[in-house]
Design a protein around this motif. Structure first.
Motif, PDB file in Angstrom:
ATOM      1  N   UNK A  46       9.575  10.150  19.261  1.00 42.44           N
ATOM      2  CA  UNK A  46       8.685  10.852  18.207  1.00 42.44           C
ATOM      3  C   UNK A  46       8.582   9.798  16.911  1.00 42.44           C
ATOM      4  N   UNK A  47       9.705   9.364  16.635  1.00 41.21           N
ATOM      5  CA  UNK A  47       9.562   8.532  15.604  1.00 41.21           C
ATOM      6  C   UNK A  47       8.649   7.638  15.460  1.00 41.21           C
ATOM      7  N   UNK A  48       8.506   6.891  16.759  1.00 41.08           N
ATOM      8  CA  UNK A  48       7.668   5.778  16.945  1.00 41.08           C
ATOM      9  C   UNK A  48       5.941   6.020  16.540  1.00 41.08           C
ATOM     10  N   UNK A  49       5.536   7.399  16.444  1.00 37.75           N
ATOM     11  CA  UNK A  49       4.520   7.916  16.089  1.00 37.75           C
ATOM     12  C   UNK A  49       4.056   8.447  14.679  1.00 37.75           C
ATOM     13  N   UNK A  50       5.182   8.236  13.802  1.00 40.05           N
ATOM     14  CA  UNK A  50       4.975   8.619  12.547  1.00 40.05           C
ATOM     15  C   UNK A  50       4.145   7.746  11.622  1.00 40.05           C
ATOM     16  N   UNK A  51       3.072   8.453  11.020  1.00 43.15           N
ATOM     17  CA  UNK A  51       2.467   7.511  10.166  1.00 43.15           C
ATOM     18  C   UNK A  51       2.892   7.805   8.719  1.00 43.15           C
ATOM     19  N   UNK A  52       3.014   6.804   7.703  1.00 40.36           N
ATOM     20  CA  UNK A  52       3.523   7.004   6.487  1.00 40.36           C
ATOM     21  C   UNK A  52       1.981   6.760   5.437  1.00 40.36           C
ATOM     22  N   UNK A  53       1.381   7.623   5.140  1.00 36.62           N
ATOM     23  CA  UNK A  53       0.118   7.346   4.604  1.00 36.62           C
ATOM     24  C   UNK A  53       0.348   6.769   3.072  1.00 36.62           C
ATOM     25  N   UNK A  54       1.448   7.344   2.562  1.00 34.67           N
ATOM     26  CA  UNK A  54       1.702   6.941   1.022  1.00 34.67           C
ATOM     27  C   UNK A  54       2.127   5.500   1.154  1.00 34.67           C
ATOM     28  N   UNK A  55       2.809   5.283   2.000  1.00 32.51           N
ATOM     29  CA  UNK A  55       3.680   3.697   1.843  1.00 32.51           C
ATOM     30  C   UNK A  55       2.414   2.872   2.426  1.00 32.51           C
ATOM     31  N   UNK A  56       1.600   3.382   3.106  1.00 33.20           N
ATOM     32  CA  UNK A  56       0.601   2.502   3.649  1.00 33.20           C
ATOM     33  C   UNK A  56      -0.485   2.135   2.583  1.00 33.20           C
ATOM     34  N   UNK A  57      -0.606   3.260   1.695  1.00 34.28           N
ATOM     35  CA  UNK A  57      -1.357   3.037   0.607  1.00 34.28           C
ATOM     36  C   UNK A  57      -1.046   2.003  -0.533  1.00 34.28           C
ATOM     37  N   UNK A  58       0.341   2.160  -0.663  1.00 35.35           N
ATOM     38  CA  UNK A  58       0.991   1.325  -1.741  1.00 35.35           C
ATOM     39  C   UNK A  58       0.694  -0.185  -1.300  1.00 35.35           C
ATOM     40  N   UNK A  59       1.159  -0.380   0.174  1.00 33.20           N
ATOM     41  CA  UNK A  59       1.087  -1.779   0.786  1.00 33.20           C
ATOM     42  C   UNK A  59      -0.409  -2.220   0.441  1.00 33.20           C
ATOM     43  N   UNK A  60      -1.420  -1.537   0.685  1.00 31.62           N
ATOM     44  CA  UNK A  60      -2.773  -1.978   0.654  1.00 31.62           C
ATOM     45  C   UNK A  60      -3.268  -2.256  -0.702  1.00 31.62           C
TER      46      UNK A  60
END
Length: 244
Positions: A46-60
């Motif tokens: 299940x951990x493989x399908x977790x999406x961290x939108x906030x971390x992704x936003x920082x990366x982008x």
């Protein structure tokens, strides 16, 4: 009512590439054993399908416009691959691919992310992962609050797990956007009765627990709750009188 719910469950995404999913019905020859195995495997990773939108936003933040556009196109390609796996009833695989698409798709691309979350929710529904599907519906609606098909999907899921108040709220939101929606109108007639029945059952269970607690307190005095009479007045309040 069950058939009515299943009909809504199969509403596909607004994505034109995914409309063929409507052709898949619950009467198709899906291997239930394989479906259960896929659900088990999903929980194992299940951990493989977790999406961290906030971390992704920082990366982008450091991406250029060209890089974001390239990432968006790659995400759309992944989404289409996920759609193909869904049509082939490889639901676990489609979830994994949709997850990759979400990790690739820029957070600023709200419509695209909303569609992918909605598609992933439907894949989870097919694996009977209702709570997880509700979570994905919620994410899709964060990006697009007027996503009617996802509102309907979540409303149905809420009803299936007996969260009738939440289900009715979603159906009401559907009617605000689409006043002529037949499924939502039907739900407005059906759900209030279910809500009342659930509330009455909860009230009875609460009174039983209070009765058990009262008996425990009164037992040392040679009394029980049977020595008291509870009456409900027209306002809904209760009065307790001692019976000799």
């Amino acid at each position: 009512m069950e058939k009515e719910i299943k009909k809504i469950e199969l509403i596909a995404s607004d994505d034109e590439q995914f409309e063929d999913a409507r052709a898949i019905s619950d009467e198709s020859s899906i291997d239930s054993k394989k479906e259960a195995e896929d659900a088990d495997k999903f929980h194992e990773c299940e951990s493989n399908v977790i999406v961290d939108d906030e971390s992704q936003k920082d990366y982008e933040k450091n991406q250029t416009d060209e890089e974001r556009e390239q990432a968006r196109l790659e995400a759309l390609e992944l989404k289409n691959k996920g759609n193909e796996e869904f049509r082939k009833q490889n639901f676990k695989k489609s979830i994994e691919i949709y997850t990759d698409a979400l990790r690739k798709c820029p957070v600023i691309c709200q419509d695209e992310r909303s569609i992918v979350y909605g598609n992933r929710a439907l894949s989870k529904v097919k694996l009977d992962l209702k709570t997880e599907a509700i979570d994905d519906c919620a994410k899709a609606l964060e990006y697009n609050p007027k996503y009617v098909k996802v509102l309907l999907r979540r409303a149905v899921l809420y009803e299936e797990i007996s969260m009738f108040d939440e289900s009715l709220d979603d159906f009401k939101k559907v009617l605000e956007i689409d006043p002529g929606n037949i499924d939502a109108r039907s739900a407005q007639l059906r759900l209030p009765t279910l809500i009342n029945e659930k509330n009455e059952k909860m009230k009875e269970e609460m009174l039983e627990k209070l009765k058990d607690l009262g008996n425990m307190v009164l037992r040392p005095f040679g009394l029980s709750t049977n020595n008291f009479e509870m009456k409900q007045d027209p306002t809904g309040s209760y009065s307790i009188n001692f019976k000799k």
